[in-house]
Scaffold this motif. Structure first.
Motif, PDB file in Angstrom:
ATOM      1  N   VAL A 200      -5.966  -2.982  -1.605  1.00 14.79           N
ATOM      2  CA  VAL A 200      -5.070  -3.262  -0.480  1.00 14.79           C
ATOM      3  C   VAL A 200      -5.654  -4.344   0.417  1.00 14.79           C
ATOM      4  N   ALA A 201      -6.984  -4.280   0.645  1.00 13.65           N
ATOM      5  CA  ALA A 201      -7.629  -5.299   1.489  1.00 13.65           C
ATOM      6  C   ALA A 201      -7.520  -6.682   0.851  1.00 13.65           C
ATOM      7  N   GLU A 202      -7.709  -6.750  -0.457  1.00 19.69           N
ATOM      8  CA  GLU A 202      -7.594  -8.028  -1.162  1.00 19.69           C
ATOM      9  C   GLU A 202      -6.146  -8.514  -1.156  1.00 19.69           C
ATOM     10  N   TYR A 203      -5.216  -7.612  -1.317  1.00 21.28           N
ATOM     11  CA  TYR A 203      -3.795  -7.983  -1.293  1.00 21.28           C
ATOM     12  C   TYR A 203      -3.413  -8.536   0.077  1.00 21.28           C
ATOM     13  N   ALA A 215       5.378  -8.731   1.013  1.00 19.97           N
ATOM     14  CA  ALA A 215       6.290  -7.700   0.486  1.00 19.97           C
ATOM     15  C   ALA A 215       5.953  -6.369   1.155  1.00 19.97           C
ATOM     16  N   PRO A 216       6.682  -6.028   2.237  1.00 21.79           N
ATOM     17  CA  PRO A 216       6.427  -4.747   2.889  1.00 21.79           C
ATOM     18  C   PRO A 216       6.643  -3.588   1.897  1.00 21.79           C
ATOM     19  N   GLY A 217       5.757  -2.623   1.934  1.00 27.44           N
ATOM     20  CA  GLY A 217       5.870  -1.481   1.022  1.00 27.44           C
ATOM     21  C   GLY A 217       5.518  -1.846  -0.394  1.00 27.44           C
ATOM     22  N   SER A 218       4.553  -2.705  -0.555  1.00 26.88           N
ATOM     23  CA  SER A 218       4.135  -3.093  -1.896  1.00 26.88           C
ATOM     24  C   SER A 218       3.552  -1.894  -2.639  1.00 26.88           C
ATOM     25  N   GLN A 219       3.462  -2.037  -3.957  1.00 26.81           N
ATOM     26  CA  GLN A 219       2.969  -0.938  -4.787  1.00 26.81           C
ATOM     27  C   GLN A 219       1.522  -0.580  -4.436  1.00 26.81           C
ATOM     28  N   ALA A 220       0.719  -1.569  -4.045  1.00 23.57           N
ATOM     29  CA  ALA A 220      -0.671  -1.293  -3.675  1.00 23.57           C
ATOM     30  C   ALA A 220      -0.737  -0.382  -2.454  1.00 23.57           C
ATOM     31  N   HIS A 221       0.101  -0.666  -1.479  1.00 24.70           N
ATOM     32  CA  HIS A 221       0.125   0.176  -0.280  1.00 24.70           C
ATOM     33  C   HIS A 221       0.674   1.567  -0.583  1.00 24.70           C
ATOM     34  N   VAL A 222       1.701   1.631  -1.428  1.00 27.04           N
ATOM     35  CA  VAL A 222       2.285   2.931  -1.789  1.00 27.04           C
ATOM     36  C   VAL A 222       1.256   3.794  -2.509  1.00 27.04           C
ATOM     37  N   ASN A 223       0.555   3.205  -3.460  1.00 28.92           N
ATOM     38  CA  ASN A 223      -0.465   3.969  -4.192  1.00 28.92           C
ATOM     39  C   ASN A 223      -1.569   4.463  -3.253  1.00 28.92           C
ATOM     40  N   TYR A 224      -1.942   3.604  -2.304  1.00 22.85           N
ATOM     41  CA  TYR A 224      -2.975   3.982  -1.340  1.00 22.85           C
ATOM     42  C   TYR A 224      -2.527   5.177  -0.490  1.00 22.85           C
ATOM     43  N   GLN A 225      -1.293   5.142  -0.014  1.00 26.49           N
ATOM     44  CA  GLN A 225      -0.787   6.222   0.828  1.00 26.49           C
ATOM     45  C   GLN A 225      -0.663   7.535   0.029  1.00 26.49           C
ATOM     46  N   GLN A 226      -0.232   7.416  -1.219  1.00 28.38           N
ATOM     47  CA  GLN A 226      -0.122   8.613  -2.060  1.00 28.38           C
ATOM     48  C   GLN A 226      -1.499   9.253  -2.299  1.00 28.38           C
ATOM     49  N   THR A 227      -2.486   8.429  -2.574  1.00 22.42           N
ATOM     50  CA  THR A 227      -3.833   8.959  -2.790  1.00 22.42           C
ATOM     51  C   THR A 227      -4.389   9.568  -1.512  1.00 22.42           C
ATOM     52  N   LEU A 228      -4.063   8.967  -0.384  1.00 23.20           N
ATOM     53  CA  LEU A 228      -4.509   9.500   0.901  1.00 23.20           C
ATOM     54  C   LEU A 228      -3.913  10.882   1.150  1.00 23.20           C
ATOM     55  N   LEU A 229      -2.635  11.051   0.814  1.00 23.26           N
ATOM     56  CA  LEU A 229      -1.989  12.358   0.960  1.00 23.26           C
ATOM     57  C   LEU A 229      -2.616  13.386   0.006  1.00 23.26           C
ATOM     58  N   GLN A 230      -2.904  12.976  -1.217  1.00 27.84           N
ATOM     59  CA  GLN A 230      -3.523  13.874  -2.179  1.00 27.84           C
ATOM     60  C   GLN A 230      -4.926  14.293  -1.714  1.00 27.84           C
ATOM     61  N   LEU A 231      -5.640  13.374  -1.084  1.00 27.22           N
ATOM     62  CA  LEU A 231      -6.962  13.697  -0.555  1.00 27.22           C
ATOM     63  C   LEU A 231      -6.864  14.723   0.573  1.00 27.22           C
ATOM     64  N   GLU A 232      -5.916  14.548   1.457  1.00 25.79           N
ATOM     65  CA  GLU A 232      -5.734  15.509   2.550  1.00 25.79           C
ATOM     66  C   GLU A 232      -5.318  16.877   2.014  1.00 25.79           C
ATOM     67  N   GLN A 233      -4.473  16.884   0.980  1.00 21.69           N
ATOM     68  CA  GLN A 233      -4.071  18.149   0.371  1.00 21.69           C
ATOM     69  C   GLN A 233      -5.259  18.847  -0.278  1.00 21.69           C
ATOM     70  N   ALA A 234      -6.134  18.081  -0.920  1.00 20.24           N
ATOM     71  CA  ALA A 234      -7.333  18.665  -1.536  1.00 20.24           C
ATOM     72  C   ALA A 234      -8.251  19.262  -0.480  1.00 20.24           C
ATOM     73  N   LYS A 235      -8.364  18.605   0.670  1.00 21.39           N
ATOM     74  CA  LYS A 235      -9.173  19.150   1.764  1.00 21.39           C
ATOM     75  C   LYS A 235      -8.576  20.453   2.299  1.00 21.39           C
ATOM     76  N   THR A 236      -7.251  20.493   2.382  1.00 21.43           N
ATOM     77  CA  THR A 236      -6.578  21.728   2.805  1.00 21.43           C
ATOM     78  C   THR A 236      -6.815  22.851   1.791  1.00 21.43           C
ATOM     79  N   ASP A 237      -6.719  22.504   0.508  1.00 22.11           N
ATOM     80  CA  ASP A 237      -6.980  23.500  -0.541  1.00 22.11           C
ATOM     81  C   ASP A 237      -8.415  24.008  -0.462  1.00 22.11           C
ATOM     82  N   LEU A 238      -9.344  23.143  -0.128  1.00 32.23           N
ATOM     83  CA  LEU A 238     -10.744  23.552   0.000  1.00 32.23           C
ATOM     84  C   LEU A 238     -10.915  24.536   1.147  1.00 32.23           C
TER      85      LEU A 238
END
Length: 282
Positions: A200-203, A215-238
């Protein structure tokens, strides 16, 4: 004549009442009482830890090495047996059943009755002293049937204790597995997030330089946000796995987070049944 009658009555009362009291007090009944509920004070619960000297002595008596910072499934199971109040209640029910089994083997107590009365129809009036002794005799094998029923009740409570111990064992094992899954999910998502953050930084850099179209909402940003949500969910599961493990063992969450939990046992080892001595002998 009346005074003589009263004097004789007083003498008889002094001699018969102590005898009746001796018979009554010498044949006491053992009454089956329900166990008192296991109450845990909040202050006492919150200071529980894996450094408890009683817990370490208990693990030594169980034949296991006393762990330090690193606790495996077996050690956590013994901690659950030591701390969890569900097992204390089940053990109390076993003790009550054994007491009832002892009571069932006893013979019925004799009954002494004393009923003085004053007869006014006689001339002169006299006191009548009624003293009765009733010795119950059980027939048709009632005592043996009562003993058998009490013995079966004891066995039933022992099976209930074993079932509760197995439930605690399963809860601890499942909580350790959930803990490890959440930790692995955090590790992988964090590594992926670092990579996507660089992308994302390089993009954004190339976009700002005009090398790439905005391109607002590019695939790089979308993937980053999805991974961020998955990380927060994993912390909640922990955190939820920590809570479940603490509840299964019977300690506060802070105690679980102060130790390092080793991987759970293989499936074949985790399905190994608990011996009767492990449950009832400790």
């Amino acid at each position: 004549m009346f005074r003589e009658t009263v004097r004789v009555m007083n003498i008889l009362i002094k001699r018969t009442v102590p005898l009746a009291l001796m018979l009554v007090t010498g044949c006491g009944n053992l009454t089956e009482a329900p166990p008192e509920p296991v109450l845990i004070e909040a202050g006492h619960y919150m200071v529980r830890s894996f450094d408890d000297p009683g817990l370490r002595e208990f693990i030594q008596r169980a034949g296991g090495p006393v762990p330090g910072v690193q606790w495996d499934f077996k050690s956590l199971y013994w901690a659950g047996v030591y701390f969890n109040p569900v097992l204390e209640e089940a053990k109390a029910l076993v003790g009550v059943a054994k007491g009832a089994e002892t009571t069932a083997g006893q013979r019925r107590n004799p009954v002494v009755s004393f009923s003085p009365s004053f007869d006014t129809s006689a001339t002169p009036d006299v006191w009548l002293l009624g003293l009765g002794l009733s010795i119950p005799i059980e027939t048709n094998g009632k005592r043996e049937i009562r003993q058998q029923a009490a013995s079966e009740q004891t066995i039933s409570t022992q099976y209930q204790l074993a079932g509760k111990a197995w439930d605690i064992r399963s809860q601890i094992l499942n909580s350790i597995a959930d803990l490890q899954i959440a930790q692995e999910a955090i590790r992988r998502n964090q590594a992926l997030l670092n990579t996507q953050q660089a992308i994302v930084a390089e993009y954004d850099k190339r976009t700002s330089q005009g090398q790439m179209p905005t391109a607002p909402g590019s695939q790089a940003h979308v993937n980053y946000q999805q991974t961020l949500l998955q990380l927060e969910q994993a912390k909640t599961d922990l955190m939820q796995a920590d809570v479940r493990l603490a509840g299964a063992v019977g300690v506060p969450v802070a105690a679980v987070r102060s130790i390092r939990v080793t991987p759970a046992l293989p499936v074949a080892e985790s399905a190994k049944p608990i011996s009767r001595e492990e449950i009832l002998g400790l």
